[in-house]
Every structure is written in structure tokens, then in C-alpha cells.
Design an enzyme around this catalytic site. Structure first.
Site, PDB file in Angstrom:
ATOM      1  N   ASP A  19      -2.210  11.046  -9.097  1.00 36.07           N
ATOM      2  CA  ASP A  19      -1.841  11.863 -10.245  1.00 36.07           C
ATOM      3  C   ASP A  19      -2.068  11.830 -11.390  1.00 36.07           C
ATOM      4  OD1 ASP A  19       0.028  12.573  -8.068  1.00 36.07           O
ATOM      5  OD2 ASP A  19       2.051  12.097  -9.244  1.00 36.07           O
ATOM      6  N   CYS A  44      -0.061   5.471  -3.055  1.00 34.27           N
ATOM      7  CA  CYS A  44       0.354   6.346  -4.340  1.00 34.27           C
ATOM      8  C   CYS A  44       1.491   7.281  -4.091  1.00 34.27           C
ATOM      9  CB  CYS A  44      -0.853   6.911  -4.786  1.00 34.27           C
ATOM     10  SG  CYS A  44      -2.072   5.752  -5.533  1.00 34.27           S
ATOM     11  N   ASP A  45       1.769   8.046  -5.437  1.00 34.48           N
ATOM     12  CA  ASP A  45       2.985   8.504  -5.604  1.00 34.48           C
ATOM     13  C   ASP A  45       3.611   9.297  -4.504  1.00 34.48           C
ATOM     14  OD1 ASP A  45       2.188   7.647  -7.755  1.00 34.48           O
ATOM     15  OD2 ASP A  45       2.740   9.172  -8.964  1.00 34.48           O
ATOM     16  N   LYS A  46       2.969  10.384  -3.855  1.00 32.57           N
ATOM     17  CA  LYS A  46       3.706  11.382  -2.939  1.00 32.57           C
ATOM     18  C   LYS A  46       3.487  10.766  -1.590  1.00 32.57           C
ATOM     19  CE  LYS A  46       4.580  13.207  -6.824  1.00 32.57           C
ATOM     20  NZ  LYS A  46       3.716  12.457  -7.428  1.00 32.57           N
ATOM     21  N   CYS A 105      -1.245   2.163 -10.128  1.00 34.43           N
ATOM     22  CA  CYS A 105      -1.291   1.790 -11.457  1.00 34.43           C
ATOM     23  C   CYS A 105      -0.282   0.648 -11.604  1.00 34.43           C
ATOM     24  CB  CYS A 105      -1.007   2.974 -12.088  1.00 34.43           C
ATOM     25  SG  CYS A 105      -2.256   4.155 -12.167  1.00 34.43           S
ATOM     26  N   GLU A 122       4.326  16.638 -13.484  1.00 30.49           N
ATOM     27  CA  GLU A 122       4.713  15.779 -14.142  1.00 30.49           C
ATOM     28  C   GLU A 122       4.609  15.905 -15.708  1.00 30.49           C
ATOM     29  OE1 GLU A 122       4.755  11.851 -11.295  1.00 30.49           O
ATOM     30  OE2 GLU A 122       3.175  12.026 -12.768  1.00 30.49           O
ATOM     31  N   SER A 148       6.583  11.375 -14.998  1.00 32.14           N
ATOM     32  CA  SER A 148       5.910  10.225 -14.452  1.00 32.14           C
ATOM     33  C   SER A 148       6.662   9.127 -14.505  1.00 32.14           C
ATOM     34  CB  SER A 148       4.436  10.092 -15.081  1.00 32.14           C
ATOM     35  OG  SER A 148       3.904   8.959 -14.661  1.00 32.14           O
TER      36      SER A 148
END
Length: 553
Positions: free
Chosen positions: A78, A119-121, A191, A442, A468
Site C-alpha cells: 500500500d 500486508c494489508d489486504k 510497517c 486510502e 490508512s
């Protein structure tokens, strides 16, 4: 075994010939086939170490008597996708990941699975797939990045985005930005703050789908390799006991996840992902419950961007289980829920003490008596909007100001950096939802620009896009219904007074019902921004725009 459908009997002789083409032995053909979903790639920092995690999982599976077989899942960074057309592709990959993993697992009849996301998704996408496929499954992530160090202080990616805003405001030199650039992200891993990736990895532990430490052990620690081996061994135990994802991801488990979400101060994106995962598990998770749980759940952690501690410090303080043990002192958890350990939540967290009350506040001394996330409703968001309450400055908990209206992220950023936004304003960014974006981008760039300009405690930002986990301040996203389907946010005009009242859970525009009705009569749907390709298909398929989900009926 489920895999007997592709290994046993005369009708499967052609299938066996293909296994022989893979180099399988007769001994392997008699053992359970365990799929390892590897999210390794060389573009996402959170995924560049996953090849080592996968090798450790393979060893664990083999040691416990299974046959490990690796297949891939995609993942988007992202951070790299932020601020351009690439961000339109981030959320949509969640359903793509779930769909493609379902296809691979069922086409090849795996007996069990180990999911290796980060990570995010990627994490929610694989959790959705696990619920659909419903064979014994364990999660082990790639792990969080270590915090950066700039000018003697710990830092992370959100500081990097804000440094760019500070440079635009003339508050930071190019050399200063370069210093951040070189040192903000010092290792591989997700992150380092409580952003979306780490939020979802921590909540995977809470749901019972990951082992202790899954959300917090840093990516570069050898302890994570040991964790991966144990995950491989544990999935074989689950297969023997026939413990499946839907036995674990129950309604009570999702209540636990929402409760710990409030205590940790997780990303607002968890409010998009948890209902979508729950739906796949056959659980309807109504976000109305979020405020009810928040009202009785203390916020115990202020991890970046809400504070100045990082995931590595949460790990050292005892991790997610220590947070859960604190909450259990108030009886806030359903401790009877089953987990991938083969034990209940209560058994798992027993004896997991809080080793640092500055990182994990005791329940007697929380940051606040209410949780880290709030769902707001009102005439601007009749179906809800989400704010990370724990990252909002006290003076912005109640705010009223004139709307500054923009129909895309780029126009808003230009106005912010151009000095056109002043203290007291409410920036409204619309037509960035799942259908209108399409893709629900985001808004980390606009929020970082606001913070970098020194306006983080005086300007609110409202959008039908999303925020985010790295966003802070009065950033209110996921406003639903979105503008593209005629939500009230589409009817806001420049200068309208908007009131944000987080303690009261309200978001309103001070315009009469008659005036809003008159504006609705004049409103016309916009032409789609994208008419071909995957994004266009996604926009046409989205059936729950409030959480960007393609929900299968």
C-alpha cells in the site's frame, strides 16, 4: 483424506501420473497433502522474507508427517501504491486473493493449509479464503518491520509521509527528508506501527487462527522462523483433530476480535475486513456492536501513529496475549473459544503477563475508558463512518467547521499543499468509494499533508474512501452510502457547516432536510471513472459498498 480424491483409485491413475511428474514418491502419496499459501514477492517489503518463513513451515509440516506443497498468493504494498492510480487496486485485491486461493485449494483437494500472509489486504483475503475452504488451517505471517531511527527518535512510514508534508510547508529541508527516507524503514516486514497489516496480524491471533506472537514477533527475529515451524506442525495436529476454521471463527471469536481491536487501537480498516471475513464464516457481524463494545472496552495501547511505541515494543511487553489477559480481568473476552492451538482462548492467555505497563496500560489505568475506534452516524453518514478515536487530538473530539469539498484525492492534496486549507476547515473528499473510485483508495497522502502543514489538530477530513492505519487526527472515512450511489456526502456544498462529535458518535451536516431533498432532486450520477479492466468489473460487482466487499450470496 480429502486428497484421496486426486490420489487414490483407478480413476485417479492420470492424476497420479502428474504427481509423479512432480517427483512425488509412493510414500508421499500416502500422506496428507498440505497446501502452503506463499505471499512471497520482491516488491513488497513486508513479503520479501516470506520465502524463509515458507521454508520453515515446510519443515514443520514434513516433521509432523505431512507433504508440504507451496502455491502463491498476490500482495500489494500500500505504501508504494499510495497517491496514484495504484491505490485503486489495493482493496480490490482482497477479494482477488480470496477467490484465487479458494480456486487453488479446492481444485487440488488439499487436506490442510498454512497461510503465510503479511500486508494489508493479503491477511484478510486469506482469512476469507480459509473460512470458505474450511479445511484445517493455520496462519503465520511474515512479521513486522523494526522501527526506524531518525535524529535519535524511533520512527516509521507514517513519519515519512508527514515529512513530505512538512517539506511542502517549508518546515523541513530536503536533507531532512532524505534522512527520513534512508532510515524510516530499516528492515523487511510490515510497517512498524499499528497500521492495517499489523492490526490484522494481531487480530488473527485474537480470532484464534494464528499462534502466540504471530502479530508481533519482528520479521527479522529468528524466533519467527521457529514460529513458522510450529505452525507447520500445528496444522497436522489440527488435521488429526479435525479442527476447522469455522470451528474457530465463530460469532464469539469475532466479538473478541472487535474487543481487542478497541484495546489495541487498530486501523479503521479492520472495520472493513472483520465483517467481510465474518460473512465468509457464516457470521453476520453488525458494526452497530462496535460502539457498544467500545463503550465498555478500555484503550490500553497507543502504538504509532497514535503514540510513540511500536510493534516491537508490544512484542517485548508480552504481545497480544498480554493485552487479552488485561482485558480478561474485566471479563470482556469470550474465553471458551477454540483456537488453532487446540486449546481455548482462556487456556492460551493464562499466565501471559503484562511486562511493560507503559506500552500496555493496565486496565486500571487505560489511555481512555472507551475503545480506540468509533462508528459515527448522522445525516452525513446514515449507514456509518469510522474514526480511529485513539489517534484524534482531544481538541478535535468535537469539531465544527466549513466544508471544503473535493471530488478526488488529487484536488484535495493540491489545495492542502497550496495553503488553501486553514485551521477550522473540514476537508471533504468524495467519489473515492468502492464504486466511485473505483477501489476505495486510502487517504494517507491528504492526512499526512494536513499533519505536515501543522494542521493535524485543527482540520478534520471526511471521505467515502478509507484511511490508512497510519493516518492520525480527525480523519473520518468509510462514509456510507458513498457519493457514487447518491449518499448524502454527494450533496455537500462548499461552506456547509459540518459537525463531528466523536463522544456522541455523530457526523452531521447542518443543512435542513428540505434543502437536502432539493439538492438530491438536482443530483446526477457521474460517469464511471474506469470503464474497462478489473477495476470496472469490481465496481460493478461490489454488493456492500460500506465495506468494499463482493459478498457471495
Amino acid at each position: 483424506m480429502k486428497s484421496d480424491a486426486v490420489k487414490c483409485g483407478m480413476q485417479q491413475a492420470p492424476h497420479r501420473s502428474l504427481f509423479h511428474a512432480l517427483g512425488f514418491t509412493e510414500e508421499e502419496m500416502k500422506k496428507p497433502l498440505v497446501g502452503i499459501v506463499s505471499s512471497y514477492n520482491e516488491i513488497v517489503p513486508g513479503h520479501m522474507n516470506i520465502d524463509k518463513i515458507v521454508n520453515a513451515v515446510k519443515m514443520g509440516v514434513a516433521m509432523a508427517g505431512g507433504v508440504p506443497v507451496v502455491f502463491p498468493a498476490i500482495a500489494v504494498c500500500d505504501g508504494i501504491a499510495m497517491g496514484h492510480v495504484g491505490m485503486k487496486y489495493s482493496l480490490v485485491t482482497r477479494d482477488l486473493i480470496a477467490d484465487s486461493t479458494e480456486c487453488m485449494a479446492l481444485a487440488h483437494q488439499f487436506d490442510a493449509l498454512v497461510m503465510v500472509p503479511n500486508c494489508d489486504k493479503n491477511v484478510p483475503g486469506l482469512l476469507m479464503a480459509a473460512a470458505r475452504i474450511n479445511v484445517p488451517t493455520v496462519f503465520v505471517s511474515g512479521g513486522p518491520m523494526l522501527a526506524g531511527h531518525v535524529k535519535g527518535k524511533k520512527t516509521s512510514l507514517s513519519s515519512m509521509f508527514e515529512a513530505v508534508g512538512a517539506y511542502s510547508a517549508g518546515k523541513m529541508s530536503e536533507e531532512d527528508v532524505r534522512d527520513f527516507e534512508q532510515h524510516a524503514c530499516p528492515t523487511c516486514g510490515s510497517c512498524s506501527g499499528m497500521y492495517t497489516a499489523n492490526s490484522m496480524n494481531c487480530l488473527t491471533e485474537v480470532l484464534g487462527m494464528g499462534l502466540k506472537g504471530n502479530g508481533t514477533i519482528p520479521a527479522v527475529y529468528s524466533e519467527r522462523l521457529a514460529l513458522a515451524k510450529h505452525a507447520g506442525m500445528k496444522v497436522m495436529e489440527m488435521l488429526e483433530k479435525n479442527i476447522r476454521p469455522r470451528d474457530i471463527m465463530t460469532e464469539e471469536a469475532f466479538y473478541n476480535a472487535l474487543t481487542v481491536d478497541m484495546a489495541l487501537g487498530c486501523s479503521t480498516n479492520s472495520m472493513l475486513h472483520l465483517p467481510a471475513i465474518a460473512h465468509e464464516a457464516g457470521v453476520e457481524l453488525n458494526l452497530e456492536i462496535a460502539n457498544e463494545l467500545s463503550a465498555k472496552t478500555p484503550n490500553l495501547c497507543h502504538l504509532a501513529p497514535a503514540g510513540h511505541t511500536y510493534i516491537e515494543e508490544l512484542n517485548e511487553a508480552g504481545g497480544v496475549y498480554a493485552v487479552m489477559n488485561e482485558l480478561n480481568k474485566k471479563g470482556l473476552l469470550r474465553t471458551e473459544c477454540m483456537t488453532v492451538t487446540g486449546k481455548t482462548v482462556g487456556e492460551n492467555i493464562a499466565g501471559c503477563v503484562n511486562k511493560n505497563p507503559e506500552v500496555i496500560r493496565p486496565v486500571e489505568n487505560p489511555y481512555s475508558q472507551t475503545g480506540g475506534i468509533a462508528v459515527l452516524k448522522g445525516n452525513l453518514a446514515p449507514e456509518g463512518a469510522v474514526v480511529k478515536r485513539s489517534a484524534v487530538a482531544p481538541e478535535m473530539m468535537v469539531h465544527e467547521g466549513p466544508a471544503r469539498v473535493f471530488d478526488c484525492e488529487e484536488d484535495a492534496i493540491a489545495a492542502i499543499k497550496g495553503g488553501q486549507i486553514i485551521a477550522g476547515d473540514v476537508v471533504v473528499i468524495r467519489y473515492e468509494g468502492p464504486k466511485g473510485g473505483p477501489g476505495m483508495r486510502e487517504m494517507l497522502n491528504p492526512t499526512s499533508a494536513i499533519a505536515g502543514m501543522g494542521l493535524g489538530s485543527t482540520v478534520a477530513l471526511i471521505t467515502d474512501g478509507r484511511f490508512s492505519g497510519a493516518s492520525r487526527g480527525a480523519s473520518i472515512g468509510h462514509v456510507s452510502p458513498e457519493a457514487a450511489v447518491g449518499g448524502p456526502i454527494a450533496l455537500v456544498e462548499e461552506g456547509d457547516l459540518i459537525q463531528v462529535n466523536i463522544p456522541a458518535n455523530t457526523l452531521t451536516v447542518k443543512v435542513s432536510e428540505e434543502e437536502m431533498a432539493a439538492r438530491r432532486e438536482k443530483w446526477q450520477p457521474r460517469e464511471p471513472k474506469v470503464t474497462t479492466g478489473y477495476l470496472a468489473r469490481y465496481a460493478s460487482l461490489v454488493t456492500d459498498a460500506s465495506r468494499g466487499a463482493i459478498l457471495k450470496k
